[in-house]
Design an enzyme around this catalytic site. Structure first.
Site, PDB file in Angstrom:
ATOM      1  CB  CYS A   1      -0.908  -0.017   1.222  1.00  0.00           C
ATOM      2  SG  CYS A   1      -1.981   1.441   1.349  1.00  0.00           S
TER       3      CYS A   1
ATOM      4  CB  CYS B   1      -0.609   2.024   5.729  1.00  0.00           C
ATOM      5  SG  CYS B   1      -1.469   0.606   4.974  1.00  0.00           S
TER       6      CYS B   1
ATOM      7  CB  CYS C   1      -5.314  -0.650   2.149  1.00  0.00           C
ATOM      8  SG  CYS C   1      -4.197  -1.024   3.518  1.00  0.00           S
TER       9      CYS C   1
ATOM     10  CB  CYS D   1      -4.533   3.182   5.545  1.00  0.00           C
ATOM     11  SG  CYS D   1      -4.152   2.792   3.824  1.00  0.00           S
TER      12      CYS D   1
ATOM     13  CB  CYS E   1      -8.892  -4.383 -12.299  1.00  0.00           C
ATOM     14  SG  CYS E   1      -8.364  -3.307 -13.638  1.00  0.00           S
TER      15      CYS E   1
END
Length: 201
Positions: free
Chosen positions: A117, A120, A166, A169, A189
């Site tokens: 990510c 984070c 995610c 976060c 995707c």
């Protein structure tokens, strides 16, 4: 990896979560980045209702799972996110935008490693599950861990889709579709702007 449970967990997540509501002020940004922006993924009331702690899986640079931990959900002010992220990453990850196909840094990346990510650093995808979808976006047939992502209904632009974020976060990553290859039949995707690639160590 939990291949058998990915599709089940993705489908099961939808009824438990409130459908995303966006205001009438949906914007389409052309020009420099050519992304579409649909505002925040959740309104303030929804943000307050979200769990304050989440369970996620931590992964070593090799791609092997390290441990499962409970962490406080990462929440920052809009100003803090703007300072931390590039403009394109901010618009995609924090405002549910979409980068133009074939423009992201990772759509044609064939290196071996992990995708984390951008907000984070949570491990999201392993290159071992990446495949050529022909869409112009990085595509995977499963996340590195079903515990590290959330699925929500997305009804923007007159379509009903499943948005992926995610878990730690709430960064918007992209969407999942059911036209992927075996063994899951799924196509995650994703947007390059929401992730950073780290070569396997």
């Amino acid at each position: 990896m939990q291949t058998p449970s990915i599709k089940a967990k993705t489908r099961a997540a939808l009824p438990r979560r409130t459908a995303i509501k966006y205001g009438l002020g949906m914007l389409v940004l052309g020009g420099l980045f050519g992304r579409t922006v649909a505002g925040s993924l959740a309104d303030p009331k929804q943000e307050q209702e979200k769990e304050k702690e989440v369970m996620i899986d931590l992964f070593l640079p090799s791609g092997k799972i390290d441990k499962t931990v409970r962490l406080p959900r990462l929440v920052k002010s809009d100003a803090d996110w703007r300072r931390q992220l590039s403009d394109i990453s901010y618009q995609v990850a924090r405002k549910a935008g979409t980068e133009r196909p074939f423009t992201g840094k990772d759509w044609n990346n064939h290196q071996d490693g992990l995708y984390r990510c951008i907000c984070c650093d949570t491990a999201l995808f392993d290159s071992k599950t990446k495949f050529e979808s022909g869409t112009g976006w990085p595509s995977f047939w499963q996340p590195i861990s079903a515990s590290n992502v959330n699925a929500e209904s997305d009804s923007t632009f007159g379509m009903t889709r499943t948005a992926i974020a995610c878990r730690l976060c709430d960064a918007h990553l992209g969407h999942v579709f059911d036209d992927g290859p075996k063994p899951t039949g799924l196509r995650y995707c994703m947007n390059s702007a929401s992730m950073r690639f780290v070569a396997r160590a």
